[in-house]
Design a protein around this motif. Structure first.
Motif, PDB file in Angstrom:
ATOM      1  N   TYR A  75       0.876  58.354  52.242  1.00  0.00           N
ATOM      2  CA  TYR A  75       0.513  59.552  53.261  1.00  0.00           C
ATOM      3  C   TYR A  75       1.217  60.819  52.569  1.00  0.00           C
ATOM      4  O   TYR A  75       0.273  61.856  52.402  1.00  0.00           O
ATOM      5  CB  TYR A  75       1.453  59.233  54.528  1.00  0.00           C
ATOM      6  N   GLU A  86      -1.267  54.885  62.394  1.00  0.00           N
ATOM      7  CA  GLU A  86      -0.113  53.620  61.868  1.00  0.00           C
ATOM      8  C   GLU A  86       1.141  54.410  61.533  1.00  0.00           C
ATOM      9  O   GLU A  86       2.104  53.559  61.984  1.00  0.00           O
ATOM     10  CB  GLU A  86      -0.991  53.102  60.513  1.00  0.00           C
ATOM     11  N   LEU A  87       1.407  55.690  60.812  1.00  0.00           N
ATOM     12  CA  LEU A  87       2.654  56.037  60.700  1.00  0.00           C
ATOM     13  C   LEU A  87       3.429  56.244  62.032  1.00  0.00           C
ATOM     14  O   LEU A  87       4.605  56.109  62.169  1.00  0.00           O
ATOM     15  CB  LEU A  87       2.693  57.002  59.793  1.00  0.00           C
ATOM     16  N   LEU A 133       3.059  52.645  52.888  1.00  0.00           N
ATOM     17  CA  LEU A 133       2.456  53.582  53.729  1.00  0.00           C
ATOM     18  C   LEU A 133       2.988  54.975  53.537  1.00  0.00           C
ATOM     19  O   LEU A 133       1.986  56.027  53.672  1.00  0.00           O
ATOM     20  CB  LEU A 133       2.673  52.960  55.181  1.00  0.00           C
ATOM     21  N   ALA A 146       3.043  55.107  64.915  1.00  0.00           N
ATOM     22  CA  ALA A 146       3.131  53.940  65.580  1.00  0.00           C
ATOM     23  C   ALA A 146       4.458  53.133  64.990  1.00  0.00           C
ATOM     24  O   ALA A 146       5.113  52.618  65.897  1.00  0.00           O
ATOM     25  CB  ALA A 146       2.104  52.983  65.614  1.00  0.00           C
ATOM     26  N   ARG A 147       4.672  53.380  63.747  1.00  0.00           N
ATOM     27  CA  ARG A 147       5.772  52.585  62.945  1.00  0.00           C
ATOM     28  C   ARG A 147       6.866  53.422  62.817  1.00  0.00           C
ATOM     29  O   ARG A 147       7.900  52.855  62.996  1.00  0.00           O
ATOM     30  CB  ARG A 147       5.181  51.964  61.520  1.00  0.00           C
ATOM     31  N   LEU A 148       6.772  54.840  62.882  1.00  0.00           N
ATOM     32  CA  LEU A 148       7.838  55.496  62.614  1.00  0.00           C
ATOM     33  C   LEU A 148       8.403  56.268  63.859  1.00  0.00           C
ATOM     34  O   LEU A 148       9.443  56.801  64.228  1.00  0.00           O
ATOM     35  CB  LEU A 148       7.648  56.909  61.735  1.00  0.00           C
ATOM     36  N   LEU A 162       5.712  49.460  54.761  1.00  0.00           N
ATOM     37  CA  LEU A 162       6.032  50.774  55.369  1.00  0.00           C
ATOM     38  C   LEU A 162       6.295  51.984  54.159  1.00  0.00           C
ATOM     39  O   LEU A 162       6.007  52.868  54.132  1.00  0.00           O
ATOM     40  CB  LEU A 162       7.504  50.774  56.246  1.00  0.00           C
ATOM     41  N   GLU A 163       7.307  51.500  53.082  1.00  0.00           N
ATOM     42  CA  GLU A 163       7.238  52.189  52.006  1.00  0.00           C
ATOM     43  C   GLU A 163       5.953  52.619  51.375  1.00  0.00           C
ATOM     44  O   GLU A 163       5.773  53.981  50.893  1.00  0.00           O
ATOM     45  CB  GLU A 163       8.172  51.601  50.821  1.00  0.00           C
ATOM     46  N   THR A 219       8.201  47.798  50.420  1.00  0.00           N
ATOM     47  CA  THR A 219       7.812  47.163  51.678  1.00  0.00           C
ATOM     48  C   THR A 219       6.285  47.903  52.065  1.00  0.00           C
ATOM     49  O   THR A 219       6.342  48.724  51.654  1.00  0.00           O
ATOM     50  CB  THR A 219       8.688  47.612  52.734  1.00  0.00           C
TER      51      THR A 219
END
Length: 184
Positions: free
Chosen positions: A120, A138-139, A116, A141-143, A113-114, A111
């Motif tokens: 990282y 970005e991380l 990303l 914001a998403r996590l 996210l995976e 995905t």
């Protein structure tokens, strides 16, 4: 061949550790044997691992992919071997775990996210970390901030593991071979 003997003094701590390791993993872990030459370091490391196992702000699948990406970047064969086995024990897809070292060439398997998270982990693992403000933002914001802190800590912990195991000269201990590998 390991650079350090894997037969440390048979202290009470080492006997308990060997018993626990056999019971939990089916064999005594080589890193524990290497650390066993310094009981204070071993005890501190085990306590850190016990505490880290309780962290739960980050999804366990994402955490595992981050750990595997960091281990692959350091090229720690012991960590990759154990990580494959551990991922299978956690129910992760074998195909996905196998592709972590080559995730960029196999983005369709992951995905956004995976990918990303693995980006990282790699950026953090570089000898001079290459984490950018944009990647971190970005991380977060998403996590969320709690999971981002946990992601950062787990990648740092895997860097410790991978770099120590590599420096000790530890290689595969046969964990991946013990897995039932599903057809690809």
């Amino acid at each position: 061949m390991p650079r350090i003997s894997l037969t440390p003094p048979r202290t009470l701590l080492m006997r308990i550790g060997a018993w626990y390791s056999r019971r939990t993993y089916g064999k005594v872990l080589d890193p524990g044997q290497a650390y066993g030459h310094n009981s204070r370091v071993l005890f501190s490391y085990v306590r850190l691992e016990q505490q880290a196992a309780k962290w739960n702000a980050l999804d366990s699948g994402l955490k595992h992919l981050a750990v595997m990406a960091a281990a692959a970047r350091v090229n720690c064969s012991w960590c990759m071997d154990f990580g494959y086995w551990e991922g299978r024990e956690k129910g992760l897809l074998a195909r996905k775990i196998e592709l972590v070292p080559r995730w960029r060439e196999n983005r369709e398997a992951f995905t956004a996210l995976e990918a990303l998270v693995m980006e990282y982990a790699e950026a953090m693992t570089e000898t001079e970390p290459t984490v950018t403000d944009e990647l971190a933002a970005e991380l977060i914001a998403r996590l969320g901030e709690a999971a981002f802190v946990e992601l950062t800590a787990v990648v740092a912990l895997e860097n410790w593991r991978s770099r120590v195991n590599s420096a000790f000269g530890l290689t595969s201990q046969g964990f991946a071979e013990a897995c039932t590998i599903a057809p690809v």
